[in-house]
Each structure stands twice: as C-alpha cells, then as structure tokens.
Design a protein around this motif. Structure first.
Motif, short mmCIF file in Angstrom:
data_model
loop_
_atom_site.label_atom_id
_atom_site.label_comp_id
_atom_site.label_asym_id
_atom_site.label_seq_id
_atom_site.Cartn_x
_atom_site.Cartn_y
_atom_site.Cartn_z
N HIS A 29 0.84 -1.20 0.00
CA HIS A 29 0.00 0.00 0.00
C HIS A 29 0.88 1.25 0.00
CE1 HIS A 29 -4.05 -1.81 0.81
NE2 HIS A 29 -3.25 -2.85 1.05
N PHE A 30 0.59 2.15 -0.93
CA PHE A 30 1.37 3.37 -1.10
C PHE A 30 0.53 4.59 -0.72
CE2 PHE A 30 3.25 0.28 -3.89
CZ PHE A 30 4.61 0.53 -3.84
N LYS A 31 1.20 5.56 -0.11
CA LYS A 31 0.59 6.86 0.15
C LYS A 31 1.55 7.92 -0.38
CE LYS A 31 -1.71 7.62 3.89
NZ LYS A 31 -2.07 7.88 5.33
N LEU A 32 1.18 8.50 -1.51
CA LEU A 32 2.01 9.50 -2.17
C LEU A 32 1.48 10.90 -1.83
CD1 LEU A 32 4.15 10.47 -4.20
CD2 LEU A 32 2.49 10.03 -6.03
N LYS A 33 2.26 11.65 -1.08
CA LYS A 33 1.85 13.01 -0.71
C LYS A 33 2.48 14.00 -1.68
CE LYS A 33 1.51 14.13 3.61
NZ LYS A 33 1.86 14.53 5.02
N PHE A 34 1.64 14.88 -2.24
CA PHE A 34 2.14 15.90 -3.16
C PHE A 34 1.41 17.21 -2.91
CE2 PHE A 34 -1.48 14.06 -5.25
CZ PHE A 34 -2.07 15.08 -5.99
N LEU A 83 -2.24 10.68 -1.90
CA LEU A 83 -2.83 9.81 -2.91
C LEU A 83 -2.55 8.35 -2.55
CD1 LEU A 83 -4.28 10.27 -5.71
CD2 LEU A 83 -2.05 9.85 -6.75
N THR A 84 -3.59 7.51 -2.55
CA THR A 84 -3.42 6.12 -2.14
C THR A 84 -3.67 5.16 -3.30
OG1 THR A 84 -5.73 5.98 -1.41
CG2 THR A 84 -4.09 6.62 0.24
N PHE A 85 -2.89 4.07 -3.31
CA PHE A 85 -3.02 3.00 -4.30
C PHE A 85 -2.21 1.82 -3.79
CE2 PHE A 85 0.37 5.89 -5.34
CZ PHE A 85 1.46 5.09 -5.62
N TYR A 86 -2.37 0.66 -4.41
CA TYR A 86 -1.56 -0.48 -3.97
C TYR A 86 -1.26 -1.43 -5.12
CZ TYR A 86 -5.87 -3.35 -3.53
OH TYR A 86 -7.05 -4.02 -3.76
N VAL A 87 -0.19 -2.21 -4.89
CA VAL A 87 0.28 -3.21 -5.85
C VAL A 87 0.25 -4.57 -5.17
CG1 VAL A 87 2.25 -4.00 -7.22
CG2 VAL A 87 1.74 -1.56 -7.06
N THR A 88 -0.18 -5.59 -5.89
CA THR A 88 -0.20 -6.96 -5.36
C THR A 88 0.99 -7.74 -5.90
OG1 THR A 88 -2.62 -6.92 -5.24
CG2 THR A 88 -1.55 -9.07 -5.16
N ASN A 89 1.64 -8.51 -5.00
CA ASN A 89 2.81 -9.28 -5.42
C ASN A 89 2.83 -10.62 -4.69
OD1 ASN A 89 5.40 -9.64 -6.76
ND2 ASN A 89 6.32 -9.43 -4.73
N ASN A 90 3.25 -11.66 -5.39
CA ASN A 90 3.36 -13.00 -4.82
C ASN A 90 4.83 -13.38 -4.61
OD1 ASN A 90 0.62 -13.03 -5.18
ND2 ASN A 90 0.60 -14.60 -6.77
N THR A 91 5.11 -14.06 -3.50
CA THR A 91 6.46 -14.58 -3.25
C THR A 91 6.37 -16.07 -2.97
OG1 THR A 91 6.35 -14.07 -0.88
CG2 THR A 91 7.29 -12.39 -2.34
#
Length: 329
Positions: A165-170, A242-250
């Motif tokens: 989960h990302f939170k990009l502040k601008f 600004l919020t968004f997220y990326v899914t990843n498998n390990t």
C-alpha cells in the motif's frame, strides 16, 4: 397429405421471407478524408507526431492512410522553430526537446487538404513530497509439484500474497487548474537477463472515481477510470495523500525442497511511481476515450472523443513525468 401441405406451406414462407430482403443503397454524401494529427509531447523526448487521413465509415478495410508528404512546422512560444522531418509510417520528428512552460504549436500543410493546427503547453513537474509504503499479508496457497515416483502432487512450498500500500503526498499549485495521471510500473528482472514491465495496480483513492477494488490496468481494461487521470478539483492548492496499492506473490519452499529453488526462484521486482502532470486537452481526451470504451453499446448515447485539432481531427496533448525513486519488492 397433411405432411405434404405442411411442407408446401413452409416452402412458400421461406420464399416470401427471402423475397422481402432488399439491399438499400447509401444515397448520402460521401465525405472527403480529413487530416488526422495525433501527438503527445513530453520534455523528456523530441516531438513526434503521427499524421494520417480519416476514413469514411462505410469504407472497407481497417487501416488508415499515412500521410508522407506533409509540411509540418513547429512553433515554440509563437516563434517558428523548425520543420519536422518525416521518418516512416506517418511519423514526423523534431530535432529538439521542448522545455517546461513552452507553448508548442504544430502547423500542418498537405497539398489539396485543409491546413490543420493545434497547440499545447508543457506543464511543470508535479510537486511530490513523500512516498510511504506498508506491506500487508493477505493469504497464501500451496505450491505443488508432480512426483514421478509416487505419481502424486506433492506440496513443496507456498505462494504468499502481499499488498504493498502506497501513500504519495504531493502539493498542488493553487494558481492554476491542474490535471494529473498516475502510472505505476513494475519492472521484473527475469532469468537470462530478460526484463518485463507491467502497469497493473489498484487505484482506490477517492479522486480516482473507482467505486470498487478492480485492478486498474492498461487501456484495454474495463474500469471507471482506466487511464488513472484526475484533476485538482477536490484539493486545489493543498497537500494531498494519494493512495493506491500493488499486489505481489512470493514463493517459499519447504526445507526439504530447497534444492528446487533454481526452478522457483523469486523474480527481482522494482516499482517506479510516476505522477504526471498533463495538459487539459490530454485529460479530456483520455476521459472521453474512457467513457466511450465503457459505454453500453447500442443502449447508450454515442460519445464523441475530445478533439483539439483546428481544421482536422485528432489530439495534441502534453505530459510531464516525475518518477519517484525505484523501490524493491
């Protein structure tokens, strides 16, 4: 006798129905092809423009005619800069990179065609402040491998699913109306030195307009905001997270199967976040394309794709990238 009458009745019906078929000729005016110009300008590259001709909607074939004999002039801040050179496949190329704040105007002259023109402004970079991340475990499922001796599927490890989960502040510029586009690129380094890039992520922020957690992907995906664009209407002149997220498998192998790591080695992945500032014309073009591809076909009103080419059709837009430093997954 009844069978014979039934057969005759069916035959007559078929003949009558076939005789009702009629080919209606088109008696309207066949429009002449228009000049089509498409160009998306960025300060990171020389200017490129694709010039072609439109097609009449009843014309056969799927390809458009590229224009090879156009005279394309570039004006910077209303002063002539140079003539663009033709390369191939309808592409014209400049010899310089535009600068932030420049007003770029393209003027196209083609023999026996209307002159076309358009202009756009190169927007400044977005003012990104911080990028925070949080790794969330969402579950796992078994990894199996077929055993030739027992002729059964053995569980050799587990694939774990994580959301980053990302939170990009601008900070938005209050003095102007701003338009943005978010892209998130996942670069995977494959065995043998091969590299692949993917742009799948989930844009769940309020400004995205997405009402579900559907994956936002390339322009082929069906989503309420498939191009990830938004304006500063909700946060004009303010800082915004600004919020968004990326899914990843390990992959995690069981100890007794560590020798198989060569086959199930985790791929090295890097994330690049780009908050682009885009011109209003580019924003409207992407919004109209999105609305058009998401419409319900014959049950909805036709949607006109935004056009800002004077004397022709197409789009001249600009975008300025601001890529945050890469992050390893």
């Amino acid at each position: 006798m009844k069978s014979l009458l039934k057969y005759i009745s069916i035959s007559i019906s078929i003949i009558l129905l076939a005789s009702c078929e009629k080919i209606i000729e088109f008696n309207g005016e066949i429009t002449e092809p228009q000049v089509v110009m498409n160009s998306f300008i960025t300060p990171d590259s020389v200017i490129k423009a694709h010039i072609s001709e439109s097609k009449f909607f009843l014309s056969s074939g799927y390809t458009f005619k590229d224009v090879e004999n156009a005279d394309v002039s570039v004006l910077v801040n209303h002063i002539f800069k140079e003539k663009m050179m033709y390369t191939a496949n309808g592409i014209y190329r400049s010899n310089f990179k535009p600068g932030v704040g420049d007003t770029i105007r393209l003027e196209v002259k083609i023999p026996s065609k209307n002159d076309v023109s358009s202009e756009t402004i190169i927007e400044p970079k977005s003012n990104m402040l911080t990028l925070d991340t949080a790794k969330v475990f969402t579950g796992k499922y078994p990894l199996t491998h077929y055993n030739n001796i027992t002729q059964k599927e053995d569980t050799i490890g587990y694939n774990s699913i994580y959301e980053y989960h990302f939170k990009l502040k601008f900070k938005d510029d209050e003095a102007t109306k701003n338009f943005y586009r978010l892209t998130v690129r996942t670069k995977s380094s494959l065995p043998g030195g091969q590299v692949s890039n993917e742009y799948f992520f989930t844009f769940d922020d309020l400004v995205s307009g997405n009402n579900s957690n559907s994956t936002v992907g390339p322009p082929t995906s069906l989503n309420s905001n498939q191009f990830n664009v938004f304006s500063d209407e909700m946060f004009n002149g303010k800082e915004y997270p600004l919020t968004f997220y990326v899914t990843n498998n390990t992959t995690e192998l069981l100890p007794e199967y560590e020798y198989m790591n060569i086959y199930y080695k985790n791929i090295q992945k890097e994330i690049y976040v780009d908050l682009q500032t885009i011109s209003k014309s580019y924003y409207l073009y992407l919004k109209s394309r999105d609305a058009s591809s998401s419409s319900n076909g014959v049950f909805s009103e036709p949607i006109q794709i935004h056009n800002n080419i004077v004397g022709g059709i197409g789009i001249l837009g600009s975008y300025t990238s601001n890529v945050f430093e890469k992050m390893d997954l």
